[in-house]
Scaffold this motif. Structure first.
Motif, mmCIF file in Angstrom:
data_model
loop_
_atom_site.group_PDB
_atom_site.id
_atom_site.type_symbol
_atom_site.label_atom_id
_atom_site.label_comp_id
_atom_site.label_asym_id
_atom_site.label_seq_id
_atom_site.Cartn_x
_atom_site.Cartn_y
_atom_site.Cartn_z
ATOM 1 N N SER A 292 1.293 28.343 25.841
ATOM 2 C CA SER A 292 1.004 26.963 25.864
ATOM 3 C C SER A 292 1.981 26.276 24.773
ATOM 4 O O SER A 292 2.386 26.999 23.750
ATOM 5 N N LEU A 293 2.009 24.820 24.523
ATOM 6 C CA LEU A 293 2.732 24.140 23.313
ATOM 7 C C LEU A 293 2.007 24.610 22.096
ATOM 8 O O LEU A 293 3.003 24.675 21.315
ATOM 9 N N ARG A 294 1.000 24.589 21.969
ATOM 10 C CA ARG A 294 0.350 24.865 20.825
ATOM 11 C C ARG A 294 0.660 26.408 20.366
ATOM 12 O O ARG A 294 1.025 26.817 19.386
ATOM 13 N N GLN A 295 0.525 27.356 21.408
ATOM 14 C CA GLN A 295 1.025 28.781 20.906
ATOM 15 C C GLN A 295 2.589 28.711 20.685
ATOM 16 O O GLN A 295 2.950 29.585 19.598
ATOM 17 N N ASP A 296 3.345 28.043 21.277
ATOM 18 C CA ASP A 296 4.908 27.999 21.107
ATOM 19 C C ASP A 296 4.850 27.506 19.732
ATOM 20 O O ASP A 296 5.739 27.863 18.701
ATOM 21 N N ALA A 297 4.112 26.124 19.130
ATOM 22 C CA ALA A 297 4.280 25.687 17.926
ATOM 23 C C ALA A 297 3.901 26.584 16.824
ATOM 24 O O ALA A 297 4.615 26.951 15.964
ATOM 25 N N VAL A 298 2.951 27.547 16.931
ATOM 26 C CA VAL A 298 2.440 28.382 16.081
ATOM 27 C C VAL A 298 3.506 29.456 15.884
ATOM 28 O O VAL A 298 3.920 29.977 14.932
ATOM 29 N N ALA A 299 4.079 30.080 17.148
ATOM 30 C CA ALA A 299 5.176 31.082 17.155
ATOM 31 C C ALA A 299 6.321 30.309 16.522
ATOM 32 O O ALA A 299 6.934 31.191 15.613
ATOM 33 N N THR A 300 6.798 29.371 16.675
ATOM 34 C CA THR A 300 7.864 28.618 15.957
ATOM 35 C C THR A 300 7.915 28.512 14.576
ATOM 36 O O THR A 300 8.659 28.923 13.897
ATOM 37 N N LEU A 301 6.625 28.100 14.081
ATOM 38 C CA LEU A 301 6.552 27.813 12.716
ATOM 39 C C LEU A 301 6.307 29.110 12.087
ATOM 40 O O LEU A 301 6.582 29.468 10.775
ATOM 41 N N SER A 302 5.634 30.119 12.646
ATOM 42 C CA SER A 302 5.456 31.312 11.947
ATOM 43 C C SER A 302 6.546 32.156 11.660
ATOM 44 O O SER A 302 6.713 32.754 10.828
ATOM 45 N N GLY A 303 7.617 31.999 12.695
ATOM 46 C CA GLY A 303 8.853 32.561 12.821
ATOM 47 C C GLY A 303 9.992 31.910 11.743
ATOM 48 O O GLY A 303 11.211 32.529 11.712
ATOM 49 N N TRP A 304 9.616 30.871 11.553
ATOM 50 C CA TRP A 304 10.695 29.869 10.536
ATOM 51 C C TRP A 304 10.764 30.047 9.106
ATOM 52 O O TRP A 304 9.530 30.261 8.559
ATOM 53 N N THR A 305 11.694 30.212 8.709
ATOM 54 C CA THR A 305 11.980 30.295 6.940
ATOM 55 C C THR A 305 12.419 29.330 6.590
ATOM 56 O O THR A 305 13.409 28.682 6.801
ATOM 57 N N ALA A 306 11.562 28.582 5.904
ATOM 58 C CA ALA A 306 11.473 27.533 5.140
ATOM 59 C C ALA A 306 12.559 27.427 3.847
ATOM 60 O O ALA A 306 12.783 28.239 3.291
ATOM 61 N N PRO A 307 13.791 26.273 4.099
ATOM 62 C CA PRO A 307 14.834 26.388 3.188
ATOM 63 C C PRO A 307 14.427 26.088 1.740
ATOM 64 O O PRO A 307 15.127 26.087 0.857
ATOM 65 N N THR A 308 13.009 25.458 1.581
ATOM 66 C CA THR A 308 12.827 24.771 0.429
ATOM 67 C C THR A 308 11.224 25.298 -0.082
ATOM 68 O O THR A 308 10.428 25.175 1.095
ATOM 69 N N PRO A 309 10.820 25.071 -1.321
ATOM 70 C CA PRO A 309 9.615 25.430 -1.368
ATOM 71 C C PRO A 309 8.547 24.090 -0.882
ATOM 72 O O PRO A 309 7.505 24.305 -0.392
ATOM 73 N N GLY A 310 9.045 23.019 -0.951
ATOM 74 C CA GLY A 310 8.386 22.147 -0.130
ATOM 75 C C GLY A 310 8.051 21.935 1.322
ATOM 76 O O GLY A 310 6.966 21.759 1.669
ATOM 77 N N GLU A 311 9.277 22.435 1.904
ATOM 78 C CA GLU A 311 8.996 22.610 3.271
ATOM 79 C C GLU A 311 8.208 23.794 3.511
ATOM 80 O O GLU A 311 7.402 24.231 4.739
ATOM 81 N N GLU A 312 8.291 25.061 2.726
ATOM 82 C CA GLU A 312 7.281 26.127 2.799
ATOM 83 C C GLU A 312 5.845 25.691 3.029
ATOM 84 O O GLU A 312 4.827 26.014 3.715
ATOM 85 N N SER A 313 5.466 24.729 1.815
ATOM 86 C CA SER A 313 4.014 24.074 1.763
ATOM 87 C C SER A 313 3.919 23.522 3.241
ATOM 88 O O SER A 313 2.762 23.350 3.545
ATOM 89 N N LEU A 314 4.819 22.634 3.754
ATOM 90 C CA LEU A 314 4.515 21.874 4.891
ATOM 91 C C LEU A 314 4.435 22.608 5.859
ATOM 92 O O LEU A 314 3.500 22.817 7.001
ATOM 93 N N ARG A 315 5.129 23.927 5.984
ATOM 94 C CA ARG A 315 4.981 25.025 7.083
ATOM 95 C C ARG A 315 3.607 25.310 7.119
ATOM 96 O O ARG A 315 2.971 25.504 8.176
ATOM 97 N N ALA A 316 3.010 25.773 5.889
ATOM 98 C CA ALA A 316 1.674 26.331 5.916
ATOM 99 C C ALA A 316 0.660 25.155 6.131
ATOM 100 O O ALA A 316 -0.406 25.531 6.953
ATOM 101 N N GLU A 317 0.865 24.193 5.688
ATOM 102 C CA GLU A 317 -0.097 22.834 6.327
ATOM 103 C C GLU A 317 -0.120 22.542 7.884
ATOM 104 O O GLU A 317 -0.969 22.622 8.433
ATOM 105 N N PHE A 318 1.202 22.941 8.393
ATOM 106 C CA PHE A 318 1.234 22.514 9.666
ATOM 107 C C PHE A 318 0.600 23.778 10.695
ATOM 108 O O PHE A 318 -0.197 23.497 11.383
ATOM 109 N N LEU A 319 0.727 24.876 10.018
ATOM 110 C CA LEU A 319 0.080 25.956 10.556
ATOM 111 C C LEU A 319 -1.453 26.105 10.505
ATOM 112 O O LEU A 319 -2.274 26.264 11.332
ATOM 113 N N ASP A 320 -2.143 25.493 9.288
ATOM 114 C CA ASP A 320 -3.404 25.310 9.206
ATOM 115 C C ASP A 320 -3.908 24.197 10.085
ATOM 116 O O ASP A 320 -5.029 24.458 10.742
ATOM 117 N N HIS A 321 -3.157 23.187 10.141
ATOM 118 C CA HIS A 321 -3.484 22.129 11.046
ATOM 119 C C HIS A 321 -3.751 22.630 12.680
ATOM 120 O O HIS A 321 -4.824 22.039 13.379
#
Length: 186
Positions: free
Chosen positions: A2-31
């Motif tokens: 599903s789109l939601r599963q794809d989003a989880v997989a995409t964000l889980s596998g992404w390495t954030a280039p900055t600490p701020g984006e790492e915080s956003l990545r964690a926030e998006f996954l929690d959302h």
């Protein structure tokens, strides 16, 4: 998937280039974990969206839209639809719809994350934006859609002040990704 599963997989596998984006990545996954409708505009606190910096074939310019609600020059992007199956697919669909350019090639991504306040649900809600870049064919001609006041190509280093840092960052990262992609193919 599903789109939601794809989003989880995409964000889980992404390495954030900055600490701020790492915080956003964690926030998006929690959302995504806490809202069944996290991918859809109907999700009141906020929802995931996809944005795409459309680059010229040589990576020298970026196509920006004069957004009617924001009153700023921004990259193409928007909401997920119920029929979408991947964030990358949303990014490409929105880029083609808003630029009028067929044959765009999406670069590997995402390249950035951004969170910004919007007016989908008054008084406001949030776009949890997953950002990509795409390359236009050499002979591309942009066509203004109903979703834009204007469309214009800007040199990457000369994005107008009537824009934002997220747009500048995405365009610069898109150019780097295009250069890296070109080297990989060459």
């Amino acid at each position: 998937m599903s789109l939601r599963q794809d989003a989880v997989a995409t964000l889980s596998g992404w390495t954030a280039p900055t600490p701020g984006e790492e915080s956003l990545r964690a926030e998006f996954l929690d959302h995504l974990r806490t809202h069944d409708d996290a991918m859809l505009r109907e999700c009141v606190p906020g929802h995931l969206t996809a944005t795409t910096a459309v680059l010229s074939h040589d990576g020298a310019r970026v196509l920006l839209t004069l957004h009617p609600k924001a009153g700023m020059w921004l990259p193409m992007g928007g909401h997920c639809e119920i029929s979408d199956t991947s964030l990358a697919g949303v990014a490409l669909r929105e880029a083609v719809e808003e630029s009028g350019i067929p044959g765009l090639e999406l670069l590997p991504g995402p390249l950035a994350l951004d969170k910004h306040q919007v007016w989908c649900h008054p008084p406001h809600s949030w776009h949890l934006d997953v950002e990509y870049a795409a390359v236009a064919p050499a002979d591309a001609e942009a066509v203004i859609s109903e979703e834009s006041l204007d469309l214009r190509w800007f040199p990457i280093g000369e994005i107008p002040e009537l824009s934002d840092e997220a747009t500048r960052r995405l365009a610069a990262r898109g150019r780097v990704a295009l250069t890296a992609d070109s080297r990989a193919l060459g």
